[in-house]
Scaffold this motif. Structure first.
Motif, mmCIF file in Angstrom:
data_model
loop_
_atom_site.group_PDB
_atom_site.id
_atom_site.type_symbol
_atom_site.label_atom_id
_atom_site.label_comp_id
_atom_site.label_asym_id
_atom_site.label_seq_id
_atom_site.Cartn_x
_atom_site.Cartn_y
_atom_site.Cartn_z
ATOM 1 N N TRP A 361 57.689 20.851 48.784
ATOM 2 C CA TRP A 361 57.886 19.486 48.908
ATOM 3 C C TRP A 361 59.493 19.295 48.877
ATOM 4 O O TRP A 361 60.163 18.751 47.954
ATOM 5 N N SER A 376 58.256 14.737 49.949
ATOM 6 C CA SER A 376 57.285 15.259 50.842
ATOM 7 C C SER A 376 57.654 16.391 51.392
ATOM 8 O O SER A 376 58.857 16.859 51.401
ATOM 9 N N THR A 379 59.115 13.798 55.330
ATOM 10 C CA THR A 379 59.236 12.032 54.976
ATOM 11 C C THR A 379 59.209 11.409 56.373
ATOM 12 O O THR A 379 58.673 10.488 56.063
ATOM 13 N N TRP A 382 55.596 10.603 56.750
ATOM 14 C CA TRP A 382 54.692 10.064 55.842
ATOM 15 C C TRP A 382 53.953 8.687 56.239
ATOM 16 O O TRP A 382 52.927 8.442 55.851
ATOM 17 N N ASP A 389 51.733 16.288 52.763
ATOM 18 C CA ASP A 389 51.754 16.442 51.274
ATOM 19 C C ASP A 389 52.932 15.654 50.526
ATOM 20 O O ASP A 389 54.056 15.837 51.390
ATOM 21 N N GLY A 390 52.729 14.897 49.477
ATOM 22 C CA GLY A 390 53.857 14.190 49.124
ATOM 23 C C GLY A 390 53.395 13.162 47.880
ATOM 24 O O GLY A 390 52.265 13.052 47.718
ATOM 25 N N ASP A 458 47.693 15.180 48.536
ATOM 26 C CA ASP A 458 47.604 16.664 48.604
ATOM 27 C C ASP A 458 46.127 17.079 48.636
ATOM 28 O O ASP A 458 45.517 16.674 47.860
#
Length: 475
Positions: A361, A376, A379, A382, A389-390, A458
């Motif tokens: 990340w 993340s 980003t 997001w 994932d983040g 995640d």
């Protein structure tokens, strides 16, 4: 011998597959009233202790991984005739090999499937296991309310990283196996990366990258395969070069790791542009040998610095990360050091917020008002999709915990679960999402009428929980 109508509490419905060592049956778990797959060692191998050991080893490998993208093992036992069996997640959607045979797959669908298989491989590697036989027949599909999901199966050739750090016997499927695996060399994660690239090539074009039928023929491969665009016009140059780099016969010229490959494939698909910095690893600048006064702790501390890079600067950032990894490898002692670096969590801090995250990340965004912190794999994506994932941490005003929230885009609203975190009242929301992720969002009551909001995305349950529990705010 004839197959009995049942094994233990599992009634066998029909045979769904067979290989050289085992047969797979669709069965019903009568206690749970659920469909499962039962994999049974073939009767002609019942007296072979080595085959029995490998069969049970596969079950142990699979039990090490708790992933949506790896077939799960729910039970292991022994039939009345002495044959071992294991009970697996039933893949009701067939295999990727079936879908490739049925006709061309949509480009977006292939990207989704390869991304999910790549996540399964990441979870295997995080648990210290190489698959060594990634191919379309070993990619299964399981349907659920959010749609179908690709899962890796069949770890009959799976090896622990401790084992593959030594010379290993050749093995694998010729059309999809990495050349170094055929040569019996010491293996690392790049062998599975190559195989995933070969699966991607086959899924995009309908045929494997090389027309090889034997392991000896694999040893003659010296260049990447022909352009996929020669086989299918709608494949962009961007996707083509990304996949073909994964298929470099020289593993030092492949992508650095699975994340690099998967992120580049996603970017190539969404933008249609060749990802910046797409050059063979051999053309990257060679880092200087670390001086004697740079110890491992210092190198790891440097690696803990999360960075944010705009897309045009990604090539430079990639070269910096590659150079840093080489330094870390030298300091930490080869591949064992590499494993330490990639699996050890990173502590990220900003404006009294802190959280431990997986090392991949590698992007973060900060906001002073609040304050708020986003860490993340991307980003920029997001807010577009939960398939990223983040973790997001933010401090907001609130004299009481929320009873309802607005779920992430596309996810279902749920009731919160009340909790106590370090003597503070909290509420946890678990949102099921179409991407296959289960998003966790926790609100913790702070002093002075404030709340700490933590949202984690995640698909690895262990990562998700550990990141959530590590989040803190120290005013």
């Amino acid at each position: 011998m004839d197959q009995p109508p049942r094994i233990g509490r599992y009634s066998l419905v029909r045979r769904v597959g067979a290989g050289g060592f085992a047969t797979v049956w669709l069965a019903r778990d009568e206690q749970l009233d659920a469909e499962v797959a039962v994999k049974i060692l073939s009767d002609n191998w019942i007296e072979d202790d080595d085959v029995r050991r490998r069969f049970l080893a596969e079950g142990r490998f699979l039990r090490k991984v708790d992933s949506l993208y790896v077939v799960g093992v729910h039970d292991i036992g022994e039939a009345d005739d002495g044959r071992p069996f294991m009970v697996l997640t039933y893949a009701d959607g067939g295999t990727l090999a079936d879908r490739i045979k049925a006709g061309p797959l949509e480009i977006a669908e292939v990207v989704r499937i390869i991304t999910q298989v790549g996540r399964g491989l990441k979870h295997l590697h995080a648990r210290g296991v190489l698959h060594r036989d990634v191919k379309p027949a070993n990619v299964l599909f399981h349907t659920d309310p959010a749609g179908d999901r690709a899962m890796l199966s069949d770890l009959g050739l799976g090896k622990s990283l401790a084992e593959v750090s030594r010379i290993t016997m050749p093995g694998g499927t010729p059309a999809y196996v990495a050349p170094e695996q055929v040569r019996g060399e010491r293996l690392d994660h790049r062998a599975d990366l190559y195989s995933l690239g070969a699966v991607a090539y086959a899924a995009f074009t309908g045929q494997p990258p090389y027309g090889v039928a034997s392991l000896s023929a694999v040893m003659q491969i010296e260049t990447p395969p022909p352009s996929m665009a020669t086989l299918r016009e709608e494949i962009s140059d961007a996707i083509d070069v990304v996949v073909r780099r994964a298929l470099e016969p020289d593993r030092d010229k492949r992508w650095l790791d699975l994340d690099s490959f998967l992120n580049a494939l996603r970017d190539a698909h969404t933008t249609g542009e060749i990802p910046p910095g797409l050059v063979p690893a051999a053309e990257m600048p060679t880092p200087a040998t670390p001086s004697a006064d740079v110890d491992q702790a210092t190198a790891l501390a440097s690696a803990n610095q999360s960075t944010v890079a705009a897309p045009p600067k990604r090539s430079a950032r990639g070269r910096v990360l590659a150079a840093l990894l080489a330094v870390l490898l030298a300091a930490a002692g080869g591949y064992g050091g590499y494993q330490l670096v990639l699996t050890r969590p990173v502590q990220v801090e900003y404006n009294k917020l802190a959280v431990e995250v997986p090392r991949d990340w590698s992007q973060k965004a900060e906001r002073a008002d609040g304050p708020a912190l986003l860490v993340s794999t991307s980003t920029a994506d997001w807010d577009k999709s939960t398939d990223v994932d983040g973790v997001y941490l933010g401090v907001t005003s609130g004299s009481s915990l929320p009873s309802t929230t607005t779920p992430p885009p596309g996810c279902s609203a749920v009731q919160g679960e009340t909790q106590t975190i370090d003597d503070r009242q909290a509420v946890l929301f678990r949102y099921p999402c179409p991407s296959g992720h289960t998003v966790f969002e926790r609100f913790i009551q702070l002093r002075d009428g404030k709340l700490l909001q933590v949202q984690v995305r995640d698909d690895n349950p262990e990562h998700r929980q550990s990141v959530l529990d590590s989040a803190s705010y120290a005013p």
